[in-house]
Design a protein around this motif. Structure first.
Motif, PDB file in Angstrom:
ATOM      1  N   UNK A 168       0.783  -1.247   0.049  1.00 24.49           N
ATOM      2  CA  UNK A 168      -0.024   0.043  -0.094  1.00 24.49           C
ATOM      3  C   UNK A 168       1.003   1.199  -0.210  1.00 24.49           C
ATOM      4  N   UNK A 169       0.312   2.344  -0.479  1.00 25.59           N
ATOM      5  CA  UNK A 169       1.176   3.519  -0.467  1.00 25.59           C
ATOM      6  C   UNK A 169       0.619   4.172   0.582  1.00 25.59           C
ATOM      7  N   UNK A 170       1.580   4.229   1.727  1.00 26.91           N
ATOM      8  CA  UNK A 170       1.312   4.895   2.995  1.00 26.91           C
ATOM      9  C   UNK A 170       2.661   5.705   3.433  1.00 26.91           C
ATOM     10  N   UNK A 171       2.405   6.903   3.618  1.00 27.25           N
ATOM     11  CA  UNK A 171       3.873   7.696   3.896  1.00 27.25           C
ATOM     12  C   UNK A 171       4.212   7.489   5.463  1.00 27.25           C
ATOM     13  N   UNK A 172       3.435   7.102   6.405  1.00 30.03           N
ATOM     14  CA  UNK A 172       3.675   6.944   7.933  1.00 30.03           C
ATOM     15  C   UNK A 172       2.849   5.749   8.186  1.00 30.03           C
ATOM     16  N   UNK A 173       3.202   4.498   8.067  1.00 29.47           N
ATOM     17  CA  UNK A 173       2.554   3.212   8.222  1.00 29.47           C
ATOM     18  C   UNK A 173       2.705   3.215   9.676  1.00 29.47           C
ATOM     19  N   UNK A 174       1.529   2.577  10.459  1.00 24.83           N
ATOM     20  CA  UNK A 174       1.586   2.250  11.828  1.00 24.83           C
ATOM     21  C   UNK A 174       1.428   0.781  12.031  1.00 24.83           C
ATOM     22  N   UNK A 175       2.185   0.182  12.703  1.00 26.37           N
ATOM     23  CA  UNK A 175       1.943  -1.550  12.748  1.00 26.37           C
ATOM     24  C   UNK A 175       1.767  -1.871  14.530  1.00 26.37           C
ATOM     25  N   UNK A 176       0.721  -2.500  14.430  1.00 22.24           N
ATOM     26  CA  UNK A 176       0.512  -3.245  15.906  1.00 22.24           C
ATOM     27  C   UNK A 176       0.317  -4.649  15.958  1.00 22.24           C
ATOM     28  N   UNK A 177       1.291  -5.294  15.622  1.00 18.85           N
ATOM     29  CA  UNK A 177       1.335  -6.630  15.726  1.00 18.85           C
ATOM     30  C   UNK A 177       1.075  -7.403  17.273  1.00 18.85           C
ATOM     31  N   UNK A 178       0.669  -8.437  17.102  1.00 18.58           N
ATOM     32  CA  UNK A 178       0.318  -9.433  18.436  1.00 18.58           C
ATOM     33  C   UNK A 178       1.517 -10.172  18.803  1.00 18.58           C
ATOM     34  N   UNK A 179       2.571 -10.669  17.789  1.00 21.74           N
ATOM     35  CA  UNK A 179       3.565 -11.259  18.013  1.00 21.74           C
ATOM     36  C   UNK A 179       4.812 -10.344  17.210  1.00 21.74           C
ATOM     37  N   UNK A 180       5.860 -10.866  17.547  1.00 23.61           N
ATOM     38  CA  UNK A 180       7.190 -10.270  16.872  1.00 23.61           C
ATOM     39  C   UNK A 180       7.141 -10.369  15.359  1.00 23.61           C
ATOM     40  N   UNK A 181       7.330  -9.296  14.549  1.00 21.61           N
ATOM     41  CA  UNK A 181       6.965  -9.721  13.177  1.00 21.61           C
ATOM     42  C   UNK A 181       7.955  -8.841  12.163  1.00 21.61           C
ATOM     43  N   UNK A 182       8.401  -9.270  11.191  1.00 22.60           N
ATOM     44  CA  UNK A 182       9.111  -8.647  10.178  1.00 22.60           C
ATOM     45  C   UNK A 182       8.562  -7.787   9.245  1.00 22.60           C
ATOM     46  N   UNK A 183       8.865  -6.613   8.881  1.00 22.88           N
ATOM     47  CA  UNK A 183       8.366  -5.872   7.837  1.00 22.88           C
ATOM     48  C   UNK A 183       9.576  -5.437   6.714  1.00 22.88           C
ATOM     49  N   UNK A 184       8.926  -5.549   5.567  1.00 26.03           N
ATOM     50  CA  UNK A 184       9.918  -5.067   4.487  1.00 26.03           C
ATOM     51  C   UNK A 184       9.256  -3.717   3.958  1.00 26.03           C
ATOM     52  N   UNK A 185       9.970  -2.792   4.054  1.00 28.45           N
ATOM     53  CA  UNK A 185       9.795  -1.498   3.645  1.00 28.45           C
ATOM     54  C   UNK A 185      10.370  -1.265   2.189  1.00 28.45           C
ATOM     55  N   UNK A 186       9.396  -0.875   1.115  1.00 29.43           N
ATOM     56  CA  UNK A 186      10.216  -0.517  -0.237  1.00 29.43           C
ATOM     57  C   UNK A 186       9.790   0.750  -0.551  1.00 29.43           C
ATOM     58  N   UNK A 187      10.560   1.383  -1.359  1.00 27.72           N
ATOM     59  CA  UNK A 187      10.220   2.621  -1.943  1.00 27.72           C
ATOM     60  C   UNK A 187      10.259   2.664  -3.427  1.00 27.72           C
ATOM     61  N   UNK A 188       9.534   3.469  -3.976  1.00 28.01           N
ATOM     62  CA  UNK A 188       9.623   3.473  -5.780  1.00 28.01           C
ATOM     63  C   UNK A 188      10.171   4.885  -5.811  1.00 28.01           C
ATOM     64  N   UNK A 189      10.519   4.850  -7.262  1.00 24.16           N
ATOM     65  CA  UNK A 189      11.096   6.204  -7.605  1.00 24.16           C
ATOM     66  C   UNK A 189      11.124   6.076  -9.224  1.00 24.16           C
ATOM     67  N   UNK A 190      11.315   7.119  -9.771  1.00 21.68           N
ATOM     68  CA  UNK A 190      11.306   7.365 -11.163  1.00 21.68           C
ATOM     69  C   UNK A 190      10.033   7.233 -11.733  1.00 21.68           C
ATOM     70  N   UNK A 191       9.911   7.564 -13.003  1.00 21.39           N
ATOM     71  CA  UNK A 191       8.820   7.547 -13.711  1.00 21.39           C
ATOM     72  C   UNK A 191       8.075   6.180 -14.157  1.00 21.39           C
ATOM     73  N   UNK A 192       8.903   5.026 -14.023  1.00 21.29           N
ATOM     74  CA  UNK A 192       8.474   3.954 -14.254  1.00 21.29           C
ATOM     75  C   UNK A 192       7.922   3.186 -13.276  1.00 21.29           C
TER      76      UNK A 192
END
Length: 181
Positions: free
Chosen positions: A1-25
């Motif tokens: 999802x396109x979210x500038x300031x994501x908020x995470x509230x997991x119930x267990x330890x969780x790993x997240x991958x954050x990706x950013x896009x750039x360029x015209x394509x």
């Protein structure tokens, strides 16, 4: 999802991958991994125990009956502190040799927060200074030696009577007597 300031509230330890896009394509140009650690153990603090008193120059064992979470031992000069950290995550703590009254408590951290145990204070009694009067007597006569400065006494040689601060002696020759208080 396109979210500038994501908020995470997991119930267990969780790993997240954050990706950013750039360029015209819209190609992926950068990514990063972040792990959110979830602590689910509520802090539980047991009862701290220690000897009520000891003689100066001795060490004591301070113990906690049980705990859950991260334990931190604290030491202070009085029941109101100020507190200094002196150990962590052990059911008991051996104090250094004590020369002054010292108090101990445990702080246990978990989720959501910290708890502090009861406070125990160890009274440090000064070591007694035993003084004895010196006596010169004539052979065949008696003299009373008197000691002061302790709660109980043991005389050697002589009447090994505990709690008596005097000994009546009649040595046949020049003699030395020892008293331990």
């Amino acid at each position: 999802a396109n979210c500038a300031n994501p908020v995470a509230s997991p119930n267990t330890t969780t790993t997240y991958t954050v990706r950013s896009t750039g360029g015209p394509t819209g190609c992926w140009t950068a990514s990063n991994v972040v792990t959110v650690n979830v602590i689910t153990v509520p802090p539980v603090v047991g009862t701290v125990t220690a000897p009520a008193s000891l003689c100066a120059g001795n060490a004591a064992t301070v113990a906690i009956s049980s705990y859950s979470g991260n334990l931190l031992w604290l030491q202070g000069p009085s029941a109101t502190g100020p507190w200094t950290s002196v150990g962590a995550n052990t059911l008991s703590l051996t104090t250094p040799t004590l020369s002054a009254n010292t108090c101990y408590q445990a702080s246990v951290t978990g989720c959501p927060g910290s708890l502090t145990s009861n406070t125990v204070c160890i009274t440090v009694n000064p070591n007694p200074t035993v003084t004895v009067n010196s006596s010169v007597i004539c052979q065949g006569f008696t003299s009373t030696l008197t000691a002061n400065g302790a709660n109980s006494y043991t005389w050697s040689p002589g009447p090994n009577t505990i709690s008596v601060n005097s000994a009546t002696v009649s040595p046949p020759a020049t003699s030395s007597f020892t008293v331990i208080g």
